[in-house]
Design a protein around this motif. Structure first.
Motif, PDB file in Angstrom:
ATOM      1  N   LEU A  35       0.845  -1.259  -0.111  1.00  0.00           N
ATOM      2  CA  LEU A  35       0.001  -0.037  -0.152  1.00  0.00           C
ATOM      3  C   LEU A  35       0.882   1.149  -0.227  1.00  0.00           C
ATOM      4  CD1 LEU A  35      -2.762   1.169   0.490  1.00  0.00           C
ATOM      5  CD2 LEU A  35      -2.411   1.060   2.761  1.00  0.00           C
ATOM      6  N   LEU A  36       0.543   2.151  -0.819  1.00  0.00           N
ATOM      7  CA  LEU A  36       1.598   3.350  -1.233  1.00  0.00           C
ATOM      8  C   LEU A  36       0.802   4.493  -0.317  1.00  0.00           C
ATOM      9  CD1 LEU A  36       3.915   4.857  -2.482  1.00  0.00           C
ATOM     10  CD2 LEU A  36       2.180   5.651  -4.452  1.00  0.00           C
ATOM     11  N   ILE A  37       1.592   5.309   0.391  1.00  0.00           N
ATOM     12  CA  ILE A  37       1.023   6.474   1.220  1.00  0.00           C
ATOM     13  C   ILE A  37       2.335   7.693   0.749  1.00  0.00           C
ATOM     14  CG2 ILE A  37       0.571   7.306   3.425  1.00  0.00           C
ATOM     15  CD1 ILE A  37      -0.150   4.888   4.465  1.00  0.00           C
ATOM     16  N   GLU A  38       1.712   8.556   0.404  1.00  0.00           N
ATOM     17  CA  GLU A  38       2.555   9.709   0.194  1.00  0.00           C
ATOM     18  C   GLU A  38       2.666  10.814   1.142  1.00  0.00           C
ATOM     19  OE1 GLU A  38       1.726  11.946  -3.551  1.00  0.00           O
ATOM     20  OE2 GLU A  38       3.335  13.244  -3.434  1.00  0.00           O
ATOM     21  N   ILE A  39       3.736  11.113   1.607  1.00  0.00           N
ATOM     22  CA  ILE A  39       3.656  12.370   2.839  1.00  0.00           C
ATOM     23  C   ILE A  39       4.471  13.588   2.192  1.00  0.00           C
ATOM     24  CG2 ILE A  39       4.802  12.591   5.070  1.00  0.00           C
ATOM     25  CD1 ILE A  39       2.697  10.374   5.127  1.00  0.00           C
TER      26      ILE A  39
ATOM     27  N   ALA B  32       6.933  16.296   6.629  1.00  0.00           N
ATOM     28  CA  ALA B  32       7.753  15.513   7.674  1.00  0.00           C
ATOM     29  C   ALA B  32       6.908  15.708   8.921  1.00  0.00           C
ATOM     30  CB  ALA B  32       9.069  15.980   7.928  1.00  0.00           C
ATOM     31  N   SER B  33       7.170  14.714   9.821  1.00  0.00           N
ATOM     32  CA  SER B  33       6.624  14.576  11.419  1.00  0.00           C
ATOM     33  C   SER B  33       5.211  14.173  11.133  1.00  0.00           C
ATOM     34  CB  SER B  33       6.986  15.770  12.006  1.00  0.00           C
ATOM     35  OG  SER B  33       8.370  15.963  12.087  1.00  0.00           O
ATOM     36  N   SER B  34       4.623  13.777   9.998  1.00  0.00           N
ATOM     37  CA  SER B  34       3.400  13.228  10.008  1.00  0.00           C
ATOM     38  C   SER B  34       3.288  11.771  10.504  1.00  0.00           C
ATOM     39  CB  SER B  34       2.782  13.035   8.535  1.00  0.00           C
ATOM     40  OG  SER B  34       2.847  14.438   8.008  1.00  0.00           O
ATOM     41  N   VAL B  35       2.205  11.259  10.981  1.00  0.00           N
ATOM     42  CA  VAL B  35       2.018  10.035  11.532  1.00  0.00           C
ATOM     43  C   VAL B  35       1.233   9.144  11.071  1.00  0.00           C
ATOM     44  CG1 VAL B  35       1.354   8.810  13.632  1.00  0.00           C
ATOM     45  CG2 VAL B  35       2.259  11.093  13.974  1.00  0.00           C
ATOM     46  N   ILE B  36       1.537   8.078  10.505  1.00  0.00           N
ATOM     47  CA  ILE B  36       0.689   6.958   9.649  1.00  0.00           C
ATOM     48  C   ILE B  36       0.488   6.047  10.857  1.00  0.00           C
ATOM     49  CG2 ILE B  36       1.037   5.173   7.931  1.00  0.00           C
ATOM     50  CD1 ILE B  36       3.212   6.375   6.670  1.00  0.00           C
ATOM     51  N   THR B  37      -0.761   5.718  10.886  1.00  0.00           N
ATOM     52  CA  THR B  37      -1.577   4.636  11.784  1.00  0.00           C
ATOM     53  C   THR B  37      -2.092   3.530  10.634  1.00  0.00           C
ATOM     54  OG1 THR B  37      -3.785   5.822  11.643  1.00  0.00           O
ATOM     55  CG2 THR B  37      -1.986   6.631  13.246  1.00  0.00           C
ATOM     56  N   TRP B  38      -2.134   2.573  11.536  1.00  0.00           N
ATOM     57  CA  TRP B  38      -2.623   1.371  10.734  1.00  0.00           C
ATOM     58  C   TRP B  38      -3.421   0.311  11.879  1.00  0.00           C
ATOM     59  CZ3 TRP B  38       2.471   2.098  11.187  1.00  0.00           C
ATOM     60  CH2 TRP B  38       3.360   1.473  12.105  1.00  0.00           C
ATOM     61  N   ASP B  39      -4.374  -0.256  11.211  1.00  0.00           N
ATOM     62  CA  ASP B  39      -5.228  -1.210  11.913  1.00  0.00           C
ATOM     63  C   ASP B  39      -5.706  -2.474  11.296  1.00  0.00           C
ATOM     64  OD1 ASP B  39      -8.174  -1.053  14.062  1.00  0.00           O
ATOM     65  OD2 ASP B  39      -7.083  -2.432  13.550  1.00  0.00           O
TER      66      ASP B  39
ATOM     67  N   THR C 101       6.762   9.769  10.451  1.00  0.00           N
ATOM     68  CA  THR C 101       7.700   9.853   9.611  1.00  0.00           C
ATOM     69  C   THR C 101       8.672  11.080   9.539  1.00  0.00           C
ATOM     70  OG1 THR C 101       6.140  11.641   8.336  1.00  0.00           O
ATOM     71  CG2 THR C 101       5.723   9.312   8.018  1.00  0.00           C
ATOM     72  N   ARG C 102      10.072  10.453   9.413  1.00  0.00           N
ATOM     73  CA  ARG C 102      11.064  11.557   9.445  1.00  0.00           C
ATOM     74  C   ARG C 102      11.240  12.241   8.115  1.00  0.00           C
ATOM     75  NH1 ARG C 102      16.275   8.267  11.426  1.00  0.00           N
ATOM     76  NH2 ARG C 102      17.183  10.114  11.687  1.00  0.00           N
ATOM     77  N   TRP C 103      10.926  11.722   7.006  1.00  0.00           N
ATOM     78  CA  TRP C 103      11.194  12.648   5.740  1.00  0.00           C
ATOM     79  C   TRP C 103       9.876  12.595   4.906  1.00  0.00           C
ATOM     80  CZ3 TRP C 103      13.613   7.664   6.845  1.00  0.00           C
ATOM     81  CH2 TRP C 103      14.714   7.878   7.686  1.00  0.00           C
ATOM     82  N   PRO C 104       9.681  13.566   3.932  1.00  0.00           N
ATOM     83  CA  PRO C 104       8.643  13.627   2.992  1.00  0.00           C
ATOM     84  C   PRO C 104       8.963  12.389   2.001  1.00  0.00           C
ATOM     85  CG  PRO C 104       9.944  15.357   2.725  1.00  0.00           C
ATOM     86  CD  PRO C 104      10.357  14.863   4.013  1.00  0.00           C
ATOM     87  N   GLY C 105       8.041  12.048   1.187  1.00  0.00           N
ATOM     88  CA  GLY C 105       8.151  11.012   0.276  1.00  0.00           C
ATOM     89  C   GLY C 105       7.102  10.054   0.150  1.00  0.00           C
ATOM     90  N   PHE C 106       7.561   8.803  -0.281  1.00  0.00           N
ATOM     91  CA  PHE C 106       6.636   7.700  -0.415  1.00  0.00           C
ATOM     92  C   PHE C 106       6.973   6.640   0.609  1.00  0.00           C
ATOM     93  CE2 PHE C 106       7.094   9.967  -4.289  1.00  0.00           C
ATOM     94  CZ  PHE C 106       5.770  10.371  -4.595  1.00  0.00           C
ATOM     95  N   TYR C 107       5.698   6.231   1.167  1.00  0.00           N
ATOM     96  CA  TYR C 107       5.906   5.207   2.188  1.00  0.00           C
ATOM     97  C   TYR C 107       5.103   3.783   1.816  1.00  0.00           C
ATOM     98  CZ  TYR C 107       8.202   8.285   5.531  1.00  0.00           C
ATOM     99  OH  TYR C 107       9.218   8.967   6.244  1.00  0.00           O
ATOM    100  N   ILE C 108       5.563   2.753   1.862  1.00  0.00           N
ATOM    101  CA  ILE C 108       5.067   1.392   1.506  1.00  0.00           C
ATOM    102  C   ILE C 108       4.844   0.649   2.522  1.00  0.00           C
ATOM    103  CG2 ILE C 108       5.022  -0.463  -0.143  1.00  0.00           C
ATOM    104  CD1 ILE C 108       7.279   1.130  -1.980  1.00  0.00           C
TER     105      ILE C 108
END
Length: 719
Positions: free
Chosen positions: A531-535, A538-545, A619-626
């Motif tokens: 799953l791709l998440i674009e940030i 920086a310092s945003s928080v990705i949460t999952w369940d 998140t520490r950096w902007p960009g793409f998180y998978i």
């Protein structure tokens, strides 16, 4: 595999010191346990102020077996080591017992604890747990352990009877009070004779919050275990769950504890867990499997909120011939369905199958809510309801194929998610066509459920052994010859002007049924789901369940500065393998190299089947998180390079290479996440008490071990 047993918390409505006085009368021998012939003190230690007393005994038990067999086995007596640690200051007694005889073949370990009731200092709580591990028994270790567990559980109540016998004996001798330990040297530690016995408060043994009064009124899942305390009390079980054997109590407690571990505090109510255990005859593995599947289903479709969010269409109010009507003689809620007057075809054409299913689910949710209310009203556990089905008017139009299909699907969903909720089914005025319908439907109904069916043809329900045996005469509906007005709609044909096209119904199905914040995915061996998440910030928080519905997976989080290529779906399709009912997306290109094109930002997390996982990543950096869910392969055998037999067999079946997950993700700003954490800290439920339960004892027919167990049972369960 070690077999385990955990008892509920049993309560003596007597002070701790008096219970200890009764307990001491068991030694050095006890006439209530004839095979307990002696006990020798090995060591004893007392503190200077007499607040603690530790004693170790070697208990001697006579073997109930022919003398010839004793000589063959070389055993005349069975010996157990018992260690008692009494703390008068804290008012606790901890007991540990293990076998000395046959210890090279069998390891028996039992733990018991007497302590003061947390809400009534004049009462005493008792807990008991045990474990059994058979090291060697001719290849039948697992089978013998299970037999032993049941034997022990079925005998466990004897211990309470022995303590109560000695409590009555003390009372007959006039000893009704023993003073508490005091730091003052002048305080004696012996029985005295008071003028009168203190009257215990009338509060319950454990403060019980009935299910309907819990913080979140839902059928299956509650955010915290507010009812009752984490360690189930025996009085609570009798009051709200019914008469359970010790084995059934242990199954309930162990499954409940497993859910507390894997579902992070969001566990079903005890009544709900018990229904699934009963549906599978208290087979722990089978009950856990279907319960986890049901919890996932409820979570995906937000069934816990159905009564608050579902508004039935007007067509159902006018033409659905079913409704609740008082209760039966046993206090069960009574639901009446005038199936013969229902236009099944018209309802399906006007509403669609999904709307009918949603309506039936709301009926089941309402039924369980009424069960909780009736439990409080009648003062006894009521966990199911009675359904009265009137077939007057049933004819061949009810065999309309789409209608039958809808009925079968509804039965399938209800059976899977509401087991053991039908206490009795009364079928009245069954016409000649009924056997045809029954032949179609009955194979989809559980055997235990079919036994609850009572069928009356014609007017047989009006005679002896009929309706009045199950329903009070005063509430028999008027259309069945009674005097009570019934508000169930009379039904009739649905006007064709209300019929809707298949396209309209399909759109409604999507809106009604698939409206969920969760998504499903299939994970294959060699084909993870990503799953791709674009940030941006920086310092945003990705949460999952997410829930692992099938198989074991490894959860990873990666970061990349560049966007991956368009996703590849169903990679197995090229090989002629499909993934029905599941979504599979791959984002990380095979040419990418870890550490160069993308990096891992969290340690891999292995998740077992049935687990519910929640987490977050700042998140520490902007960009793409998978976010990646990968098939978890079993490790190869450590002592050889050859593949294991299980691995070879697994490769022969593609189905064993498939996992399923259901997930939800959200991206929060750092400030929003801080607020969420603050709120969670205020509302987070307290964690359950000890999750792991040490359990259980044993029985054997073959002499070598039966000598041990036949002697040990009567002794140990009375600790």
């Amino acid at each position: 595999m070690v077999q385990k047993y955990q008892s509920p918390v049993r309560v003596y409505k007597h002070p701790f010191e008096l219970v200890m006085a009764a307990y001491e009368r068991r030694f050095p021998t006890c006439h209530l346990i004839p095979m307990f012939v002696a006990s020798d003190v090995i060591s004893e230690e007392k503190s200077d102020d007499n607040s603690t007393h530790k004693i170790e005994r070697r208990c001697k038990l006579d073997v109930d077996a022919p003398r010839l067999l004793k000589r063959i086995a070389g055993v005349d007596y069975v010996y157990f080591i018992q260690k008692n640690s009494l703390n008068r200051r804290e008012r606790t007694l901890h007991i540990e017992s293990h076998n000395e005889t046959f210890s090279n073949r069998v390891i028996i370990h039992e733990l018991c604890c007497y302590s003061v009731h947390p809400e009534n200092e004049d009462w005493t709580c008792f807990e008991q747990s045990a474990s059994l591990d058979i090291k060697s028994f001719f290849g039948f270790e697992s089978t013998v352990e299970k037999i032993a567990m049941k034997q022990y559980a079925n005998s466990i109540k004897k211990g309470k009877e022995i303590i109560e016998y000695y409590l009555r004996e003390l009372e007959e001798e006039g000893i009704t009070h023993v003073p508490r330990w005091s730091a003052s040297p002048a305080s004696p530690v012996k029985a005295v004779l008071p003028v009168s016995r203190p009257v215990p408060p009338t509060t319950p043994a454990i403060t019980i919050v009935p299910p309907a009064e819990s913080s979140k009124e839902t059928l299956g899942v509650k955010e915290s275990s507010s009812s009752p305390v984490d360690k189930l009390d025996a009085d609570y079980i009798n009051r709200y769950l019914g008469d359970l054997t010790p084995f059934q109590e242990s199954c309930l407690i162990r499954l409940r504890s497993w859910l507390q571990e894997t579902h992070k505090g969001k566990i079903p109510k005890d009544q709900h867990i018990l229904r699934f255990l009963r549906a599978r005859d208290f087979n722990m593995d089978k009950a856990r499997e279907i319960l986890c599947q049901s919890l996932t289903w409820r979570k995906q479709h937000q069934v816990d909120y159905l009564l608050d969010t579902w508004t039935s269409p007007q067509v159902l109010h006018d033409y659905y011939t079913g409704g609740w009507h008082h209760h039966d003689r046993d206090g069960r809620p009574l639901y009446i369905l005038r199936l013969g007057q229902m236009d099944t075809k018209g309802l399906v054409r006007a509403l669609g199958e999904e709307s009918l299913l949603r309506h039936v689910l709301s009926i089941n949710e309402e039924g369980l809510r009424r069960c909780e209310e009736n439990t409080k009203v009648f003062g006894r556990p009521i966990s199911c309801w009675t359904c009265l089905v009137d077939l007057e008017g049933l004819n061949m139009r009810h065999l309309w194929r789409p209608g039958v299909k809808a009925l079968l699907r509804i039965i399938e969903v209800v059976e899977a998610n509401y087991p053991e909720t039908l206490g009795r089914l009364l079928i009245l005025r069954a016409p000649r066509v009924f056997p045809v319908l029954w032949t179609l439907v009955s194979p989809f109904i559980d055997e235990n459920t079919r036994k609850k069916f009572l069928i009356y043809a014609g007017n047989d329900y009006q005679g002896p052994g009929g309706l009045v045996d199950y329903i009070d005469k005063e509430i028999i509906p008027d259309f069945l010859g009674g005097e009570c007005m019934c508000e169930v709609p009379e039904g009739g044909l649905v006007p064709k002007s209300l019929y809707r096209t298949p396209e309209e119904l399909e759109n409604d199905d999507i809106r009604l049924w698939t409206e969920t914040i969760y998504q499903s995915a299939s994970v294959f061996k060699g084909a993870p789901h990503e799953l791709l998440i674009e940030i941006i910030d920086a310092s945003s928080v990705i949460t999952w369940d997410f829930d692992v519905c099938k198989g074991d997976v490894v959860f990873n989080i990666y970061h990349s500065k560049r966007a991956p290529q368009p996703p590849k779906k169903d990679p197995l399709a090229a090989h002629g393998i499909t993934s029905p009912g599941g979504n599979n997306v791959q984002l990380i290109d095979k040419s990418w190299q870890l550490g160069q094109d993308y990096s891992m930002v969290e340690s891999p997390l292995t998740c077992k089947e049935g687990e519910s996982v929640q987490g977050s990543h700042v998140t520490r950096w902007p960009g793409f998180y998978i976010l990646q869910w990968k098939f978890h392969s079993m490790p190869a055998c450590a002592t050889t390079n050859l593949p294991r037999v299980d691995d070879v067999l697994a490769t022969l079946q593609v189905s064993s290479h498939k996992c399923k997950v259901m997930y939800y993700t959200e991206v929060l700003g750092s400030e929003d996440f801080s607020l969420v954490l603050a709120f969670s800290a205020l509302s987070k439920p307290s964690l359950s008490l000890s999750v792991f339960y040490i359990c259980i004892h044993t029985y054997l027919s073959l002499f070598l071990l039966s000598v041990l167990f036949s002697s040990w049972f009567p002794f140990c369960f009375s600790l």
